[in-house]
Motif scaffolding. Structure first.
Motif, PDB file in Angstrom:
ATOM      1  N   VAL A   7      39.943  24.962  40.403  1.00  0.00           N
ATOM      2  CA  VAL A   7      41.492  26.029  41.033  1.00  0.00           C
ATOM      3  C   VAL A   7      40.434  27.213  39.438  1.00  0.00           C
ATOM      4  N   LYS A   8      40.153  28.285  40.321  1.00  0.00           N
ATOM      5  CA  LYS A   8      39.091  29.416  39.142  1.00  0.00           C
ATOM      6  C   LYS A   8      40.306  30.071  38.538  1.00  0.00           C
ATOM      7  N   ILE A   9      40.691  30.159  37.168  1.00  0.00           N
ATOM      8  CA  ILE A   9      41.562  31.419  36.543  1.00  0.00           C
ATOM      9  C   ILE A   9      40.387  32.439  36.144  1.00  0.00           C
ATOM     10  N   GLU A  10      40.323  33.441  36.673  1.00  0.00           N
ATOM     11  CA  GLU A  10      39.976  34.700  36.260  1.00  0.00           C
ATOM     12  C   GLU A  10      40.495  35.092  34.776  1.00  0.00           C
ATOM     13  N   LEU A  11      39.437  35.398  34.296  1.00  0.00           N
ATOM     14  CA  LEU A  11      39.490  36.111  32.557  1.00  0.00           C
ATOM     15  C   LEU A  11      40.016  37.602  32.964  1.00  0.00           C
ATOM     16  N   VAL A  13      38.467  41.254  31.155  1.00  0.00           N
ATOM     17  CA  VAL A  13      38.249  41.692  30.583  1.00  0.00           C
ATOM     18  C   VAL A  13      38.120  41.842  29.140  1.00  0.00           C
ATOM     19  N   TRP A  14      39.081  42.444  28.618  1.00  0.00           N
ATOM     20  CA  TRP A  14      39.612  43.291  27.668  1.00  0.00           C
ATOM     21  C   TRP A  14      40.206  41.809  26.862  1.00  0.00           C
ATOM     22  N   GLY A  15      40.008  41.075  25.954  1.00  0.00           N
ATOM     23  CA  GLY A  15      40.977  40.215  25.575  1.00  0.00           C
ATOM     24  C   GLY A  15      40.995  38.898  25.705  1.00  0.00           C
ATOM     25  N   SER A  16      40.258  37.849  26.866  1.00  0.00           N
ATOM     26  CA  SER A  16      39.553  37.364  27.827  1.00  0.00           C
ATOM     27  C   SER A  16      41.212  36.492  28.097  1.00  0.00           C
ATOM     28  N   LYS A  17      41.981  37.186  28.552  1.00  0.00           N
ATOM     29  CA  LYS A  17      43.213  36.196  28.578  1.00  0.00           C
ATOM     30  C   LYS A  17      43.290  35.229  29.698  1.00  0.00           C
ATOM     31  N   PRO A  18      43.840  34.352  30.317  1.00  0.00           N
ATOM     32  CA  PRO A  18      44.142  33.709  31.236  1.00  0.00           C
ATOM     33  C   PRO A  18      44.764  34.968  32.376  1.00  0.00           C
ATOM     34  N   ALA A  50      32.884  34.374  28.885  1.00  0.00           N
ATOM     35  CA  ALA A  50      33.028  33.663  30.122  1.00  0.00           C
ATOM     36  C   ALA A  50      34.282  34.812  30.887  1.00  0.00           C
ATOM     37  N   ALA A  51      33.753  34.987  31.895  1.00  0.00           N
ATOM     38  CA  ALA A  51      34.545  35.934  33.301  1.00  0.00           C
ATOM     39  C   ALA A  51      35.369  35.038  33.674  1.00  0.00           C
ATOM     40  N   TYR A  52      35.722  33.699  33.490  1.00  0.00           N
ATOM     41  CA  TYR A  52      36.918  32.724  34.091  1.00  0.00           C
ATOM     42  C   TYR A  52      36.526  31.313  33.652  1.00  0.00           C
ATOM     43  N   PHE A  53      37.176  30.363  34.025  1.00  0.00           N
ATOM     44  CA  PHE A  53      37.431  28.753  33.719  1.00  0.00           C
ATOM     45  C   PHE A  53      38.402  28.048  35.347  1.00  0.00           C
ATOM     46  N   GLU A  54      37.723  26.770  35.040  1.00  0.00           N
ATOM     47  CA  GLU A  54      37.938  26.325  36.708  1.00  0.00           C
ATOM     48  C   GLU A  54      38.407  25.337  35.554  1.00  0.00           C
ATOM     49  N   LEU A  55      39.589  24.809  36.370  1.00  0.00           N
ATOM     50  CA  LEU A  55      40.632  24.023  36.310  1.00  0.00           C
ATOM     51  C   LEU A  55      40.308  22.406  37.421  1.00  0.00           C
ATOM     52  N   ILE A  56      39.638  21.510  37.111  1.00  0.00           N
ATOM     53  CA  ILE A  56      39.362  20.709  38.894  1.00  0.00           C
ATOM     54  C   ILE A  56      40.360  19.500  38.289  1.00  0.00           C
ATOM     55  N   PHE A  57      40.887  19.407  39.528  1.00  0.00           N
ATOM     56  CA  PHE A  57      41.908  17.928  39.394  1.00  0.00           C
ATOM     57  C   PHE A  57      41.535  17.291  40.693  1.00  0.00           C
TER      58      PHE A  57
END
Length: 62
Positions: A7-11, A13-18, A50-57
């Motif tokens: 599951v890709k979670i975009e962040l 651009v400003w503040g890098s919050k999900p 980072a521009a995103y992170f991924e959750l791996i299940f």
């Protein structure tokens, strides 16, 4: 054997919050039998975040 879901979670651009509530996603997947294996953060963009992170299940194959 296991099956995996990514599951890709975009962040933002400003503040890098999900852009999505990752805790809600983790609870939703857990209720369906998935187990969180890792949160993967890719290499950073040109300005250091980072521009995103991924959750791996994972869950056992039926």
């Amino acid at each position: 054997m296991y099956e995996y879901s990514f599951v890709k979670i975009e962040l933002n651009v400003w503040g890098s919050k999900p852009k999505e509530d990752y805790q809600d996603i983790i609870h939703r997947y857990a209720s369906k039998g998935w187990r969180l294996v890792q949160i993967f953060a890719p290499s950073t963009k040109g300005y250091g975040s980072a521009a995103y992170f991924e959750l791996i299940f994972e869950k056992p194959l039926n």
